[in-house]
Design an enzyme around this catalytic site. Structure first.
Site: not given
Length: 375
Positions: A177, A308
């Site tokens: 991230k 996802h």
């Protein structure tokens, strides 16, 4: 209308709260837009037919919306009773129109997703085939990458250890991230992970929609040297023009789509050429039935596919996509099921078990907050 002779006898719904081991933070938390995530709400649907066939499916929500999904599913579930469970596309339309006054995207179709997955699971079990084989598989395994080890609440040193552990487990790539308020911290984080992994390991980054257009352009150029597989959600999920401009300007592919909640929204993204890698989420867009419609659109445009989350479902769908896809590894859902996904040499293997190949665990029963069964 010709029928199979079988009918839906009853539908059972469960509202389940899955606790996470530790609070999870991405860029949306660091920018103050969301709170750390401590649990995931699941809507499970179990469908039983008159001939004794069964199927199980689920939808989910992070941070908010779970009770709404469950409430909507309770309102429409009885519309399946007495129907031929094999007519899945027709039943999806029926359920969608039953709740059309609150929309044909978002929470309304996410409630349908659990029922739709259960119907597909039942159909594949009835055929004694894994779902991927029922759909028509192009491969028996799919490239996989790990996301759960690289969230922003994780210090860089721990993220490096997590990346090593993922590779040792057989996972093929690593995603971390980014999207912190200080972009220098992002660049340092990516540099540290790339140096740790070496140039040969596939590496992705995910900004979780937290950059504006100028920042995304600058960061995209700065990240080019790291040979990333993709930059994920650099901009707001609905900024299709901005994503398209980045995709045209950068060598690094742009990935997005996970936050879109219907086939129509994805069609707009595809039309705008806003993604090199499309990342649909079957439970978020309404289930397997709409996912297959979307996959046909994506395949026609020769887009890469990387669904996802929810690897337990998306492994089957990715295996049935014509172009070589990716599937996202999260171990978060593992306590809900008795089975585990098998990973080897950078790929996740399609299970040979019929249907989705999943059985709810006893622990899932312990996390159940509410239950409902049709009359």
């Amino acid at each position: 209308m010709m029928t199979s002779g079988d009918r839906v006898a009853r539908v059972r719904l469960s509202s389940v709260r899955l606790p996470l081991d530790a609070p999870v933070s991405d860029a949306k938390v660091l920018t103050g837009r969301q709170r750390p995530m401590t649990e995931i709400a699941f809507l499970f649907a179990e469908i039983v037919s008159e001939q004794g066939h069964e199927g199980m499916g689920f939808a989910y929500s992070k941070r908010a919306g779970g009770p709404g999904q469950y409430a909507h599913a309770k309102e429409i579930a009885n519309d399946l009773v007495g129907e031929d469970p094999n007519d899945i596309a027709r039943l999806w339309d029926k359920l969608c129109w039953a709740g059309a006054s609150v929309g044909r995207s978002g929470l309304a179709v996410q409630a349908i997703a659990a029922l739709d997955l259960a119907l597909w699971d039942m159909k594949a079990r009835r055929a004694a085939l894994p779902l991927a084989k029922l759909l028509g598989a192009h491969r028996d395994s799919v490239r996989c990458y790990n996301t759960s080890g690289g969230f922003l609440h994780t210090p860089v040193e721990q993220a490096l250890e997590n990346a090593t552990a993922a590779l040792e487990r057989g996972i093929g790539g690593v995603k971390i991230k980014v999207g912190q308020p200080d972009t220098r911290a992002d660049l340092a984080r990516v540099r540290a992970v790339r140096e740790h992994l070496g140039d040969h390991v596939p590496l992705m980054v995910d900004a979780n929609q937290q950059w504006d257009r100028p920042t995304a352009a600058r960061m995209g150029r700065a990240l080019e040297e790291h040979g990333l597989v993709w930059i994920e959600e650099p901009l707001d999920a609905y900024d299709h023009a901005g994503h398209a401009a980045l995709a045209a300007a950068l060598d690094t592919p742009i990935a997005t789509g996970e936050m879109l909640t219907s086939v129509a929204e994805h069609a707009e993204l595809i039309r705008a050429r806003g993604a090199d890698v499309l990342q649909p989420d079957a439970p978020r867009i309404g289930g397997i039935t709409p996912f297959l419609r979307l996959a046909a659109l994506a395949g026609h445009e020769r887009l890469q596919l990387a669904p996802h989350f929810a690897m337990e479902v998306h492994l089957h769908l990715a295996a049935a996509y014509p172009l070589e896809p990716w599937v996202e590894h999260f171990e978060w859902l593992e306590p809900l099921f008795e089975e585990r996904m098998e990973i080897r040499d950078g790929r996740m293997l399609v299970p040979e078990r019929p249907g989705l190949g999943l059985t709810l665990s006893e622990r899932a029963a312990g996390w159940t907050a509410e239950r409902f069964e049709t009359p």
